[in-house]
Design a protein around this motif. Structure first.
Motif, mmCIF file in Angstrom:
data_model
loop_
_atom_site.group_PDB
_atom_site.id
_atom_site.type_symbol
_atom_site.label_atom_id
_atom_site.label_comp_id
_atom_site.label_asym_id
_atom_site.label_seq_id
_atom_site.Cartn_x
_atom_site.Cartn_y
_atom_site.Cartn_z
ATOM 1 N N GLU A 193 27.723 -8.324 -0.380
ATOM 2 C CA GLU A 193 27.665 -6.920 0.029
ATOM 3 C C GLU A 193 28.519 -6.041 -0.877
ATOM 4 O O GLU A 193 28.249 -4.856 -1.028
ATOM 5 C CB GLU A 193 28.162 -6.745 1.486
ATOM 6 C CG GLU A 193 27.338 -7.461 2.516
ATOM 7 C CD GLU A 193 27.806 -8.891 2.771
ATOM 8 O OE1 GLU A 193 27.250 -9.523 3.682
ATOM 9 O OE2 GLU A 193 28.715 -9.379 2.069
ATOM 10 N N TYR A 194 29.545 -6.613 -1.456
ATOM 11 C CA TYR A 194 30.488 -5.888 -2.310
ATOM 12 C C TYR A 194 29.865 -5.633 -3.681
ATOM 13 O O TYR A 194 29.764 -4.502 -4.131
ATOM 14 C CB TYR A 194 31.766 -6.713 -2.433
ATOM 15 C CG TYR A 194 32.955 -6.001 -3.040
ATOM 16 C CD1 TYR A 194 33.970 -5.520 -2.230
ATOM 17 C CD2 TYR A 194 33.089 -5.856 -4.412
ATOM 18 C CE1 TYR A 194 35.091 -4.905 -2.765
ATOM 19 C CE2 TYR A 194 34.198 -5.242 -4.964
ATOM 20 C CZ TYR A 194 35.189 -4.762 -4.141
ATOM 21 O OH TYR A 194 36.285 -4.156 -4.683
ATOM 22 N N SER A 246 21.631 -8.725 -5.869
ATOM 23 C CA SER A 246 20.848 -8.296 -4.706
ATOM 24 C C SER A 246 21.079 -6.808 -4.424
ATOM 25 O O SER A 246 20.133 -6.077 -4.135
ATOM 26 C CB SER A 246 21.229 -9.137 -3.487
ATOM 27 O OG SER A 246 20.563 -8.664 -2.344
ATOM 28 N N ASN A 247 22.331 -6.363 -4.507
ATOM 29 C CA ASN A 247 22.620 -4.934 -4.345
ATOM 30 C C ASN A 247 21.871 -4.121 -5.388
ATOM 31 O O ASN A 247 21.315 -3.063 -5.087
ATOM 32 C CB ASN A 247 24.117 -4.652 -4.490
ATOM 33 C CG ASN A 247 24.920 -5.039 -3.285
ATOM 34 O OD1 ASN A 247 24.385 -5.288 -2.222
ATOM 35 N ND2 ASN A 247 26.231 -5.105 -3.453
ATOM 36 N N TRP A 248 21.895 -4.606 -6.607
ATOM 37 C CA TRP A 248 21.249 -3.883 -7.703
ATOM 38 C C TRP A 248 19.745 -3.766 -7.457
ATOM 39 O O TRP A 248 19.162 -2.706 -7.627
ATOM 40 C CB TRP A 248 21.542 -4.570 -9.034
ATOM 41 C CG TRP A 248 20.799 -3.973 -10.178
ATOM 42 C CD1 TRP A 248 19.847 -4.569 -10.934
ATOM 43 C CD2 TRP A 248 20.923 -2.650 -10.695
ATOM 44 N NE1 TRP A 248 19.370 -3.708 -11.878
ATOM 45 C CE2 TRP A 248 20.019 -2.514 -11.751
ATOM 46 C CE3 TRP A 248 21.714 -1.559 -10.355
ATOM 47 C CZ2 TRP A 248 19.875 -1.348 -12.475
ATOM 48 C CZ3 TRP A 248 21.566 -0.385 -11.082
ATOM 49 C CH2 TRP A 248 20.669 -0.289 -12.129
ATOM 50 N N ILE A 249 19.134 -4.847 -7.031
ATOM 51 C CA ILE A 249 17.687 -4.857 -6.805
ATOM 52 C C ILE A 249 17.309 -3.966 -5.623
ATOM 53 O O ILE A 249 16.376 -3.170 -5.712
ATOM 54 C CB ILE A 249 17.182 -6.300 -6.588
ATOM 55 C CG1 ILE A 249 17.315 -7.095 -7.892
ATOM 56 C CG2 ILE A 249 15.746 -6.319 -6.081
ATOM 57 C CD1 ILE A 249 17.138 -8.591 -7.740
ATOM 58 N N HIS A 250 18.037 -4.074 -4.522
ATOM 59 C CA HIS A 250 17.657 -3.369 -3.298
ATOM 60 C C HIS A 250 18.238 -1.959 -3.176
ATOM 61 O O HIS A 250 17.626 -1.084 -2.565
ATOM 62 C CB HIS A 250 18.052 -4.196 -2.072
ATOM 63 C CG HIS A 250 17.303 -5.481 -1.983
ATOM 64 N ND1 HIS A 250 17.729 -6.639 -2.601
ATOM 65 C CD2 HIS A 250 16.143 -5.785 -1.378
ATOM 66 C CE1 HIS A 250 16.867 -7.609 -2.370
ATOM 67 N NE2 HIS A 250 15.898 -7.120 -1.628
ATOM 68 N N LYS A 251 19.406 -1.740 -3.741
ATOM 69 C CA LYS A 251 20.073 -0.445 -3.570
ATOM 70 C C LYS A 251 20.283 0.320 -4.873
ATOM 71 O O LYS A 251 20.792 1.423 -4.863
ATOM 72 C CB LYS A 251 21.438 -0.644 -2.898
ATOM 73 C CG LYS A 251 21.349 -1.277 -1.523
ATOM 74 C CD LYS A 251 22.734 -1.470 -0.945
ATOM 75 C CE LYS A 251 22.653 -2.106 0.424
ATOM 76 N NZ LYS A 251 23.954 -2.249 1.041
ATOM 77 N N ASP A 307 28.381 -1.949 -4.268
ATOM 78 C CA ASP A 307 27.999 -1.118 -3.133
ATOM 79 C C ASP A 307 29.232 -0.318 -2.707
ATOM 80 O O ASP A 307 30.037 -0.765 -1.897
ATOM 81 C CB ASP A 307 27.476 -1.978 -1.985
ATOM 82 C CG ASP A 307 26.913 -1.135 -0.858
ATOM 83 O OD1 ASP A 307 27.203 0.082 -0.801
ATOM 84 O OD2 ASP A 307 26.188 -1.694 -0.011
ATOM 85 N N LEU A 308 29.357 0.854 -3.276
ATOM 86 C CA LEU A 308 30.528 1.692 -3.014
ATOM 87 C C LEU A 308 30.585 2.172 -1.572
ATOM 88 O O LEU A 308 31.664 2.423 -1.047
ATOM 89 C CB LEU A 308 30.561 2.857 -3.998
ATOM 90 C CG LEU A 308 30.672 2.432 -5.466
ATOM 91 C CD1 LEU A 308 30.503 3.632 -6.392
ATOM 92 C CD2 LEU A 308 31.986 1.725 -5.729
ATOM 93 N N ASP A 309 29.434 2.273 -0.911
ATOM 94 C CA ASP A 309 29.430 2.625 0.510
ATOM 95 C C ASP A 309 30.024 1.491 1.340
ATOM 96 O O ASP A 309 30.731 1.736 2.324
ATOM 97 C CB ASP A 309 28.012 2.937 0.995
ATOM 98 C CG ASP A 309 27.450 4.210 0.371
ATOM 99 O OD1 ASP A 309 28.247 5.137 0.117
ATOM 100 O OD2 ASP A 309 26.227 4.263 0.139
ATOM 101 N N TYR A 310 29.757 0.266 0.957
ATOM 102 C CA TYR A 310 30.346 -0.888 1.644
ATOM 103 C C TYR A 310 31.857 -0.922 1.405
ATOM 104 O O TYR A 310 32.641 -1.077 2.347
ATOM 105 C CB TYR A 310 29.692 -2.188 1.146
ATOM 106 C CG TYR A 310 30.286 -3.436 1.742
ATOM 107 C CD1 TYR A 310 29.977 -3.833 3.042
ATOM 108 C CD2 TYR A 310 31.158 -4.234 1.009
ATOM 109 C CE1 TYR A 310 30.532 -4.977 3.594
ATOM 110 C CE2 TYR A 310 31.717 -5.383 1.556
ATOM 111 C CZ TYR A 310 31.395 -5.752 2.848
ATOM 112 O OH TYR A 310 31.948 -6.884 3.392
#
Length: 194
Positions: free
Chosen positions: A79-80, A84-89, A94-97
């Motif tokens: 999540e950090y 996967s973050n790059w692909i989905h978000k 993930d600065l929001d996380y």
């Protein structure tokens, strides 16, 4: 080794600190700031860039060890930061996380905002405006409780962070905070890097 934390003196023997960040390598800056907390060393002025701005926010909230947890524990979570973050978000980090789920008052490792807000240190965060390429400076007043957007903006980078208007932390140009200080008449009289 490249140092990411600079101490300096401004007029009238006021102490200042610059933490220029540098992503995960700024765990060294965390160590310096934790040692300052241990020795009860305080500063009159603090300016941070990227990870350095988050390090200084935790320093001003007197949370020794907090940033180390972010570097050594939370950073291992998908999540950090992850593909996967790059692909989905469209954001590797993930600065929001990081600055929400973990850091908000109801988060897993909240910032002690009350202590941060009461600290008398003049605090500034440096970001780079993606549309102009120029540095933008924010103060503590620009960071209300649970709204750590200036830390997100300072920490995001081109390509790996797609959703924030302020991009390219000034660590790409490390001299930004120093140049800024030299432009300020009340600060430039006696700046001495230690």
């Amino acid at each position: 080794m490249c140092l990411s934390v600079f101490l300096f003196i401004i007029e009238n023997m006021k102490w200042g600190i610059i933490d220029v960040g540098g992503g995960m390598r700024d765990i060294f800056g965390t160590g310096v700031l934790d040692a300052c907390l241990e020795k009860q060393i305080q500063f009159d002025y603090a300016i941070g860039v990227s990870a350095g701005s988050a390090n200084l926010a935790s320093f001003l909230s007197c949370q020794k060890g907090r940033n180390k947890r972010f570097y050594t524990q939370y950073a291992k979570r998908k999540e950090y930061m992850s593909l996967s973050n790059w692909i989905h978000k469209k954001n590797y980090l993930d600065l929001d996380y990081i600055y929400g789920t973990l850091a908000n008052s109801n988060g897993e490792d909240p910032m002690d905002y009350e202590t941060f807000a009461k600290d008398p240190t003049e605090f500034e965060v440096v970001c780079t405006d993606a549309s102009t390429g120029k540095p933008v400076y924010f103060s503590k007043e620009d960071m209300p409780l649970d709204q750590y957007d200036i830390l997100k903006a300072s920490s995001c980078m081109p390509i790996v962070s797609s959703h924030i208007r302020f991009m390219m932390p000034c660590t790409l140009m490390v001299e930004c905070p120093i140049r800024y200080l030299l432009k300020e008449p009340y600060k430039k009289d006696a700046i001495k890097l230690l």
